[in-house]
Design a protein around this motif. Sequence first.
Motif, PDB file in Angstrom:
ATOM      1  N   SER A 140      -0.433   4.483  -0.747  1.00 22.04           N
ATOM      2  CA  SER A 140      -1.255   5.573  -0.235  1.00 22.04           C
ATOM      3  C   SER A 140      -2.612   4.964   0.093  1.00 22.04           C
ATOM      4  CB  SER A 140      -1.377   6.724  -1.248  1.00 22.04           C
ATOM      5  OG  SER A 140      -2.042   6.301  -2.416  1.00 22.04           O
ATOM      6  N   ARG A 150       0.519   2.461 -10.355  1.00 22.89           N
ATOM      7  CA  ARG A 150      -0.918   2.596 -10.105  1.00 22.89           C
ATOM      8  C   ARG A 150      -1.638   2.774 -11.440  1.00 22.89           C
ATOM      9  NH1 ARG A 150      -2.301   7.566  -6.431  1.00 22.89           N
ATOM     10  NH2 ARG A 150      -0.516   6.915  -5.157  1.00 22.89           N
ATOM     11  N   ASP A 191       2.967  11.405  -8.411  1.00 19.72           N
ATOM     12  CA  ASP A 191       2.526  10.218  -7.680  1.00 19.72           C
ATOM     13  C   ASP A 191       3.422   9.026  -7.981  1.00 19.72           C
ATOM     14  OD1 ASP A 191       0.340  11.479  -6.455  1.00 19.72           O
ATOM     15  OD2 ASP A 191      -0.983  11.021  -8.138  1.00 19.72           O
ATOM     16  N   ASP A 204       5.376   6.975  -5.271  1.00 19.05           N
ATOM     17  CA  ASP A 204       5.019   5.562  -5.101  1.00 19.05           C
ATOM     18  C   ASP A 204       6.255   4.675  -5.097  1.00 19.05           C
ATOM     19  OD1 ASP A 204       2.359   6.238  -5.037  1.00 19.05           O
ATOM     20  OD2 ASP A 204       1.892   5.500  -7.049  1.00 19.05           O
ATOM     21  N   THR A 210       8.022   4.876  -1.769  1.00 16.23           N
ATOM     22  CA  THR A 210       7.273   4.160  -0.741  1.00 16.23           C
ATOM     23  C   THR A 210       7.421   2.654  -0.911  1.00 16.23           C
ATOM     24  OG1 THR A 210       5.675   5.968  -0.634  1.00 16.23           O
ATOM     25  CG2 THR A 210       5.004   3.874   0.323  1.00 16.23           C
ATOM     26  N   GLU A 235       0.851  -1.188   0.000  1.00 18.34           N
ATOM     27  CA  GLU A 235       0.000   0.000   0.000  1.00 18.34           C
ATOM     28  C   GLU A 235       0.887   1.238   0.000  1.00 18.34           C
ATOM     29  OE1 GLU A 235      -4.158   1.091   2.012  1.00 18.34           O
ATOM     30  OE2 GLU A 235      -2.506   1.070   3.467  1.00 18.34           O
TER      31      GLU A 235
END
Length: 285
Positions: free
Chosen positions: A19, A67, A81, A85, A88, A17
């Motif tokens: 976000s 994503r 993003d 991502d 992360t 995950e």
Amino acid sequence: MIDLTADDGTIETGRVEVSPGVELHYERRGGGPDLVLVNDFLMESSSWRPFTSRLQNECRLLSYDQRGQGESSRADAVWADHVADLATLLDALGVREAFLLGTSSAALLCRDFALAHPKRTRGLILAGPALSPFGGRRHRRIVTSWIRTLDGQGLPALFDQLYPLVSGDYGAEVAGTTGFLGRKQAFLALHTPETIRAGMAASLMADHDPVLLAGVRCPVLVVAGDDDFILGVAAAERLAELIPRGRAVIFPRTGHLPFVEQPHRFQEEVAAFVAEVVKGGRDGD
């Protein structure tokens, strides 16, 4: 949360995950220095497997669906993003630093990650980068024309437009009609108009200013075909010159996807580059 599963005993797969409500699917295989395979908007994580079998003996390969791609969550994204991502994802998997290998528009994502996270980026391999040393006007017009084809005529027509561009003359002749039809079938099975459009739209948000290349401090290998429709030989060499620690390798009789048309040589070049950087340590950073 990481949900690990086994895939034939050799590939670690899972979801992270990145976000709230957005999870990325990934797969990891091999051993050695971490090398992240970064998709452009026409790929997914499994697309790398046929072209990286040797590299997994030299590096620990991490591929993932961004994503909106493949098995990752369907979610809208702006360009930033995708950079966030990736950071992360690496955090969740315990990867402190890595090499990044990006193809076509993914070269821009690799560049932006290196600018945002210089201490986490050991080196970049830019394969057929959709990144000009002169600016991005031409590329944006090309992608805009693809979106118009997709919206007006559909996914099969878009493939018909893309194939003769990304394939070099030699590669297209070797593949023949059977190769063309096989790749078209695979393309249509992997993608939907919605996912392709979202990926192309996000790529249009990337900053193509060549000045940004001067801020990339890690070693960079530019791999380009001499028959690349986006980046010619002189432009590829100039692109590498704009990067403080960049160099270019030109593959003869090769189009926009050198890892597809010359997978053996491509893997040799990447493995040698990674080994050279690892041997040299962090000098020059």
